[in-house]
Scaffold this motif. Structure first.
Motif, PDB file in Angstrom:
ATOM      1  N   VAL A 173      35.569  33.276  33.145  1.00 48.53           N
ATOM      2  CA  VAL A 173      35.143  34.679  33.083  1.00 48.53           C
ATOM      3  C   VAL A 173      33.661  34.725  33.436  1.00 48.53           C
ATOM      4  O   VAL A 173      32.868  33.945  32.921  1.00 48.53           O
ATOM      5  CB  VAL A 173      35.367  35.290  31.683  1.00 48.53           C
ATOM      6  N   ILE A 174      33.291  35.639  34.334  1.00 46.87           N
ATOM      7  CA  ILE A 174      31.897  35.814  34.724  1.00 46.87           C
ATOM      8  C   ILE A 174      31.348  37.060  34.042  1.00 46.87           C
ATOM      9  O   ILE A 174      31.982  38.124  34.070  1.00 46.87           O
ATOM     10  CB  ILE A 174      31.778  35.953  36.254  1.00 46.87           C
ATOM     11  N   ILE A 175      30.176  36.921  33.429  1.00 42.90           N
ATOM     12  CA  ILE A 175      29.491  38.036  32.786  1.00 42.90           C
ATOM     13  C   ILE A 175      28.325  38.443  33.684  1.00 42.90           C
ATOM     14  O   ILE A 175      27.510  37.593  34.067  1.00 42.90           O
ATOM     15  CB  ILE A 175      28.924  37.648  31.410  1.00 42.90           C
ATOM     16  N   THR A 176      28.249  39.719  34.013  1.00 39.64           N
ATOM     17  CA  THR A 176      27.158  40.232  34.836  1.00 39.64           C
ATOM     18  C   THR A 176      26.458  41.358  34.079  1.00 39.64           C
ATOM     19  O   THR A 176      27.099  42.326  33.707  1.00 39.64           O
ATOM     20  CB  THR A 176      27.687  40.773  36.188  1.00 39.64           C
ATOM     21  N   SER A 177      25.152  41.194  33.864  1.00 42.65           N
ATOM     22  CA  SER A 177      24.344  42.238  33.230  1.00 42.65           C
ATOM     23  C   SER A 177      23.362  42.773  34.255  1.00 42.65           C
ATOM     24  O   SER A 177      22.713  41.991  34.954  1.00 42.65           O
ATOM     25  CB  SER A 177      23.570  41.671  32.035  1.00 42.65           C
ATOM     26  N   GLN A 178      23.259  44.096  34.331  1.00 41.99           N
ATOM     27  CA  GLN A 178      22.342  44.711  35.282  1.00 41.99           C
ATOM     28  C   GLN A 178      21.290  45.523  34.554  1.00 41.99           C
ATOM     29  O   GLN A 178      21.594  46.252  33.609  1.00 41.99           O
ATOM     30  CB  GLN A 178      23.092  45.618  36.242  1.00 41.99           C
ATOM     31  N   SER A 179      20.052  45.397  35.037  1.00 44.04           N
ATOM     32  CA  SER A 179      18.929  46.168  34.517  1.00 44.04           C
ATOM     33  C   SER A 179      18.086  46.623  35.693  1.00 44.04           C
ATOM     34  O   SER A 179      18.046  45.979  36.734  1.00 44.04           O
ATOM     35  CB  SER A 179      18.071  45.331  33.579  1.00 44.04           C
TER      36      SER A 179
END
Length: 68
Positions: A58-64
């Motif tokens: 599972v890939i976790i992507t956080s954007q800011s």
């Protein structure tokens, strides 16, 4: 200023004899999700798929966004 835009998860499933991985994306998940809950979600998606499907990860992507 740092503005949090969101976090998404992408579950990767693979099948024997199939080169292309299946990717299932979940947008707008909670910030800093628990590792055990992420794996549990991946296993649920695996179980709902065809027989012989394996959870690859599972890939976790956080954007800011960073602005002045």
């Amino acid at each position: 200023m740092i503005q949090k835009l969101g976090t998404k998860l992408q579950v990767h499933l693979s099948q024997l004899g199939v080169l292309k991985m299946k990717k299932i994306t979940f947008a707008n998940v909670v910030d800093d999700p628990d590792e055990n809950e992420i794996i549990a979600l991946g296993e649920i998606m695996r179980d709902l798929d065809k027989d012989g499907t394996m959870l690859d990860g599972v890939i976790i992507t956080s954007q800011s966004r960073v602005t002045k």
